[in-house]
Design a protein around this motif. Structure first.
Motif, mmCIF file in Angstrom:
data_model
loop_
_atom_site.group_PDB
_atom_site.id
_atom_site.type_symbol
_atom_site.label_atom_id
_atom_site.label_comp_id
_atom_site.label_asym_id
_atom_site.label_seq_id
_atom_site.Cartn_x
_atom_site.Cartn_y
_atom_site.Cartn_z
ATOM 1 N N LYS A 359 0.803 -1.214 0.000
ATOM 2 C CA LYS A 359 0.000 0.000 0.000
ATOM 3 C C LYS A 359 0.841 1.271 0.000
ATOM 4 O O LYS A 359 0.413 2.309 -0.486
ATOM 5 N N ASN A 376 -1.510 -4.161 2.992
ATOM 6 C CA ASN A 376 -2.937 -4.098 3.306
ATOM 7 C C ASN A 376 -3.318 -4.969 4.502
ATOM 8 O O ASN A 376 -4.433 -4.892 4.998
ATOM 9 N N ASN A 421 -2.114 2.650 5.406
ATOM 10 C CA ASN A 421 -2.393 3.672 4.396
ATOM 11 C C ASN A 421 -1.156 4.465 4.006
ATOM 12 O O ASN A 421 -1.054 4.948 2.878
ATOM 13 N N SER A 437 -5.650 2.042 8.751
ATOM 14 C CA SER A 437 -7.037 2.266 8.345
ATOM 15 C C SER A 437 -8.000 2.271 9.526
ATOM 16 O O SER A 437 -9.198 2.467 9.343
ATOM 17 N N SER A 464 -10.556 5.820 9.591
ATOM 18 C CA SER A 464 -9.273 5.608 8.921
ATOM 19 C C SER A 464 -8.366 6.834 9.038
ATOM 20 O O SER A 464 -8.835 7.974 8.946
ATOM 21 N N ASN A 466 -5.864 8.517 6.910
ATOM 22 C CA ASN A 466 -5.616 8.397 5.477
ATOM 23 C C ASN A 466 -4.217 8.799 5.041
ATOM 24 O O ASN A 466 -3.739 8.351 4.001
#
Length: 1132
Positions: A359, A376, A421, A437, A464, A466
């Motif tokens: 990610k 992830n 993230n 997240s 989350s 971000n």
């Protein structure tokens, strides 16, 4: 409130004041919290209107906001309590005690008990501390003076104690201007309009065609000051202020919005209320309108030419006269026309298996063969690309579940997983952060190899998190986060304290981009609805409100030199946009073509070397030249890329990491990157030595084109002088290649080499957290227990850091591995020296600590103060100047006896208990700069700015010997150079520190046994000290470096360069003024810096010590080649 709303309140306050609505004025001041009226506050306090006083304060602060606020409320309620006691109204006194003062018991129970006991006294003045309490009027006056100081020091009142400068009747003037414009815009303006109401726009009825007079000459509502012209009406409404000077990056966005492509132009804040924009006003940057290619070659072109040259640019080019330096013509930017697409990393050199979908990635800023990867599944890994080894792994796990909010606990109960993230290194590479997240941000400290340590866990957002980034507002490392809760937050990266919360987005905030121009720090933020906003580090709201192209979820990034701004995003329809912004106009300057129209996911991008853009799109890596809107080249990277792969450039642009479909990362390289990895892949990984090859960390080398020359050279290949090796920034352990030595009996001294520490990863380094104003550190000492560090700053304020006992620090001793607490007592007071009428910046600060760490005696040009280290209270002050004290030392066998060196060159032996000067010693010609007792010899050795040493008997206080320092030939000492003295553990040998030398003397005869003279390139010595075992000497220099000498031989064995403890503000020159050794850890020391910082340094645990001593067969004397000069022979 927005900035314009705030300014409108100021205008209304002025109007109410002029119209004599006094109660309404103060009510608006309190309810808005924008202006604290000190005069009104003084009147209420003087009149004893305590309920009104607290009600007024409540608009600005609460009891528990900070220590200043707590002290303010405490003083007010204490005065209220004492007045009730003074009137013998015990019922009211009890009521005040229970309702108003009991809240402070939680912070200082002993104080509350003491206050309660006053009820038992017939007259509270019988209490010793209140014996000087006068009548009510004088007591209120004394308290009011104290309250004013607390309010002025309280950060919550900052910028609220003065109204902005306004011309008289400013609100009336603005209304007049508006009415005049409305009248001038009438279809049939009448010469003498009758204004009957302000509730609707003015318009004249049908007239006989008479022409309307000038707005300046026809005041409609009283006198209107003559103006040179009125600004045009705009979407911002009639109350359009003249914007303050802005940094180039924001000025256009705020002052010149283009209403056509950006219909959402904000009616909100337009200007910066900063007083430090003078530099920008002096050289505003006005882009030429006739040559768009030259937008960035205007007032900042001089800065561009001064930037570090790009990798590979020869010295010859940079030695040319400025008039014949390469010039940027149309289609070229910054003179970098030599780049071609062959310079791009397009060759796949390795694939790393992550185990789950990638990610986010980030290359280490200094050790650039380290790659940080987040997936992830919440996994975070550190890869060493040279060995292709995963050297550290952390899975998602909440460290303290009990401290989490109930929504987060509930979420984790149902699904204990979270995606990464964002992963990102701090600018100095000693920390990295992870945005998950689910609510959480984790920060780890990194000390090389697999040495990851939990640093901070922050529940940053609801939902989350971000994005995450690091920034340096006010020289303080901060973490900036944004989240699903539509907020942006700023955190102290050392303590986890929340500093700011920015709200204003109407959709989840997608990304953030902190940056600075000149000395203005700001943050761009983008939301999923395509809105772009900008924020300063204040609470005045957004300064920008624009639409991203296509209303896309957008990421923003600056070029490496910080002069060009780009964004890339994808909207809900899958259309992607990669653009460059014209900062002077706040509009899109260039749109890059070649992105897909149906992107899956948000396209990610990155920039490198002020030249190239790369984006992952359509299962390709696409590259653009920043100065051309057409796609330059693409690569499939061998296939297996997802539709929108994650991409990340290496700092030098020679490597590129890209995520793959099969949960991996491919590393792409150009020719330089390939050479770098080949060099690294055969060596045993030592994280403390990575990035020693020139190409990895070019700035530390001094030349940018030596990568191929240094790679693969073993130590035994050539007899390079040690000094030359130092200049090349190499290390005997930086390449694990042993020299070929045919005869093992060959003198081992040939392979010894000075240990160079060039990076934070090569040692354990910690900058201590500091929330107080940062002024240069003048004095520094560890407590005798080793549990704390005490610093005295040039503003006469002491700072004390304490380490707490916990699982990571069982004994609670000072260490670079655990962040301490900047400690203050619950009272919030600071240990501040008396400065009398002197400027503390010009004074010679000094302090001394008692053996039991209970008291510190200190002076900063004024009286000498004795402080209690537990409560920070001033126990007593004595000896007002002149002369001022310049050095202090406790007698080793009697804490009541203090030797005090004075500005007038005398030494006073003072007995604290009887407040008496026992004797005065005279023998120096200039101020005293050092004192050291030897209990074994019963002597006191003094040193002065006259470069003289004196030995005094402590039995009869008479001088036994004196000697002037031997100043090395060719070196000249400044007239008032400090000379410091310190005894070895044996209490016989004496360390003498002077800006020109380190010397060892034999006391009490003052015979010079050894002398070490540093290389001139290091600059003067600023300070030095023995390690706690007296086996080493730590020496700090004006060039920022620190040397470690073997004490018995005065041989330099290790040099720690300033890049190993980087400053939060790399643009200023920082160096140590003072150095302190840990009292029980022989390899730990602390530096007090010119920027106010305090750094602790320790060698890596794998090393255990600072370098290795040269072999004895090399000779005991200092080596000129290693950076020393002089002789080891006794000198007299």
């Amino acid at each position: 409130m927005s900035s314009l709303s705030r300014e409108l309140v100021f205008l209304i306050l002025q109007f109410l004041e002029e119209e004599k609505f006094k109660e309404t004025v103060h009510k608006l001041e309190q309810e808005s919290g924008f202006f604290f009226n000190m005069r009104c506050f003084e009147d209420m306090v003087t009149n004893g209107e305590w309920e009104e006083v607290e009600k007024y304060l409540s608009g600005f602060t609460k009891v528990d906001d900070n220590r200043y606020s707590m002290k303010i409320f405490f003083e007010i309620r204490k005065q209220k309590y004492l007045e009730a006691l003074d009137k013998r109204d015990r019922a009211k006194a009890v009521d005040v005690l229970v309702k108003d003062l009991k809240v402070f018991a939680a912070f200082n129970e002993e104080l509350f008990k003491e206050i309660t006991q006053l009820l038992t006294l017939d007259n509270f003045r019988d209490n010793e501390q209140l014996s000087k309490y006068g009548d009510t009027k004088s007591a209120r006056g004394i308290m009011l003076a104290e309250l004013k100081k607390l309010i002025e020091a309280n950060p919550l009142f900052r910028d609220k104690l003065q109204l902005p400068p306004l011309k008289n009747s400013r609100l009336r003037t603005l209304i007049n201007q508006s009415l005049n414009w409305q009248h001038q815009l009438c279809k049939n303006p009448r010469p003498n309009p009758d204004i009957k109401t302000l509730f609707v726009d003015h318009s004249c009825g049908t007239s006989n065609g008479a022409r309307a007079p000038s707005p300046v000459t026809n005041p409609l509502m009283g006198a209107v000051p003559k103006a040179g012209g009125f600004p045009p009406l705009s979407a911002h409404g009639p109350f359009q202020p003249t914007p303050a000077a802005l940094p180039t990056s924001l000025a256009g966005w705020m002052a010149n919005p283009s209403p056509l492509p950006h219909p959402s132009a904000s009616a909100g804040p337009l200007g910066l209320a900063a007083a430090n924009n003078a530099a920008i006003l002096k050289r505003p940057r006005t882009p030429p309108t006739n040559n768009p290619a030259m937008d960035y070659q205007t007032a900042d072109s001089e800065h561009v030419l001064k930037r570090s040259r790009p990798f590979g640019l020869s010295d010859e080019v940079h030695n040319l006269p400025a008039s014949i330096l390469p010039v940027a013509y149309t289609g070229q930017s910054h003179g970098q026309s030599s780049y071609t697409t062959d310079d791009l990393p397009k060759t796949v050199v390795m694939t790393l298996n992550q185990g789950s979908a990638v990610k986010s990635m980030d290359f280490h800023p200094l050790q650039q063969i380290l790659l940080l990867v987040g997936t992830n599944m919440g996994d975070v890994m550190v890869w060493e690309l040279g060995s292709r080894e995963r050297i550290a792994l952390r899975n998602f796990k909440v460290w303290d579940l009990g401290a989490c909010s109930m929504p987060l606990q509930a979420s984790l109960t149902s699904d204990y997983t979270a995606s990464v993230n964002r992963v990102i290194w701090s600018p100095d590479g000693t920390l990295f952060g992870i945005a998950y997240s689910k609510h959480i941000v984790h920060m780890y400290s990194y000390h090389g190899g697999d040495a990851l340590q939990n640093h901070l866990e922050i529940e940053a957002h609801a939902g989350s998190v971000n994005d995450l980034a690091f920034s340096y507002p006010s020289k303080q490392l901060c973490a900036v986060t944004c989240g699903e809760d539509r907020l942006i937050k700023v955190w102290d990266a050392h303590t986890g304290t929340k500093l700011y919360t920015f709200e204003g987005h109407e959709a989840p905030v997608y990304s953030i981009c902190p940056h600075h121009k000149e000395n203005i720090q700001f943050i761009f933020s983008t939301a999923t609805d395509g809105k772009i906003k900008a924020w300063l580090y204040d609470n005045l709201g957004s300064r920008v409100d624009y639409d991203a192209p296509g209303h896309s979820s957008t990421m923003m990034a600056y070029s490496a030199d910080g002069t060009r701004l780009f964004s890339c995003g994808t909207n809900k329809e899958g259309e992607s946009f990669l653009v460059e912004w014209n900062e002077s106009e706040g509009a899109v300057k260039r749109t890059y073509h070649g992105l897909g129209k149906q992107s899956v996911g948000v396209v990610q991008f990155d920039t490198t070397k002020n030249r190239w853009l790369a984006a992952g799109d359509e299962s390709l890596i696409k590259f653009w030249d920043m100065d051309r809107d057409r796609l330059a080249v693409t690569t499939e990277a061998g296939g297996s890329l997802p539709a929108s792969p994650c991409v990340r450039f290496h700092k030098e642009g020679i490597l590129l990491a890209v995520s793959t479909n099969d949960n991996g990362v491919k590393i792409l390289a150009n020719a330089d990157g390939t050479r770098l990895l080949r060099t690294m892949e055969n060596r045993t990984f030592d994280a403390s030595r990575v990035a020693s090859v020139a190409v990895v960390k070019a700035p530390a080398v001094g030349t940018f084109g030596l990568a191929s020359a240094t790679v693969g050279t073993s130590i035994g290949d050539q007899a390079t002088p040690v000094a030359a090796m130092v200049a090349m920034n190499t290390d005997s352990r930086s390449l694990d290649i042993k020299p070929r030595i045919a005869d093992e009996s060959v003198d081992k001294s040939r392979i010894w080499k000075l240990t160079e520490i060039n990076e934070a990863s090569q040692c354990r380094s910690l900058r201590l957290p500091d929330s107080l104003p940062t002024m240069r550190v003048s004095r520094l000492i560890y407590t005798n227990s080793g549990l704390a560090i005490l610093a005295l700053a040039s503003n006469a304020v002491h700072k004390l850091w304490k380490w707490q006992r916990n699982d990571r620090n069982l004994v609670g001793k000072a260490t670079a591995s655990v962040v301490p607490q900047l400690w203050q007592p619950p009272s919030g007071i600071l240990m501040t020296n008396d400065v009398s009428d002197t400027n503390p910046e010009d004074a010679v600060p000094c302090f001394a600590l008692s053996k039991n760490d209970s008291y510190v005696m200190s002076a900063s040009g004024g009286k000498i103060s004795l402080f209690n280290m537990m409560t920070f209270k001033t126990m007593t002050t004595f000896m007002p100047p002149p002369p001022a004290a310049t050095f202090l030392a406790f007698h080793p066998q009697d804490n009541n006896i203090i030797a005090i060196g004075m500005e007038d060159s005398s030494i006073q032996i003072y007995n604290v208990r009887v407040d008496e000067v026992k004797t005065k010693l005279k023998g120096h010609q200039k101020r005293i700069t050092g004192l050291a007792f030897s209990h074994a010899l019963n002597v006191l050795v003094s040193s002065g700015a006259d470069s003289q040493l004196c030995v005094w008997s402590t039995d009869i206080w008479e001088k036994q010997a004196s000697k002037f320092l031997q100043i090395p030939s060719g070196r000249a000492a400044v007239p008032l150079a400090d000379t410091r003295v310190q005894f070895h553990l044996d209490q016989i040998h004496l360390l003498v520190v002077h800006e020109t030398q380190i010397a060892i003397y034999d006391a009490p005869k003052l015979e010079c046994l050894k002398q070490w003279v540093p290389r001139e390139a290091s600059g003067p010595i600023t300070h030095a000290t023995y390690s706690c075992d007296s086996q080493s000497i730590y020496v700090s220099f004006e060039d920022g470096s620190v040397g470690v000498l073997t004490a018995s031989t005065l041989r330099l064995r290790c040099r720690i360069n300033p890049t190993a403890y980087p400053s939060p503000n790399p643009s200023i020159r920082v160096y140590p003024l003072v150095i302190a050794a840990h009292p029980s850890e022989s390899n730990q020391f602390a530096l007090g810096l010119t920027d106010g910082g305090v750094h602790i340094l320790e060698p890596l645990e794998s090393e255990g010590k600072w370098g290795t001593s040269p072999p004895t067969e090399n000779g005991a004397g200092p080596s000129t080649a290693s950076g020393a000069g002089g002789s080891d022979q006794p000198q007299s």
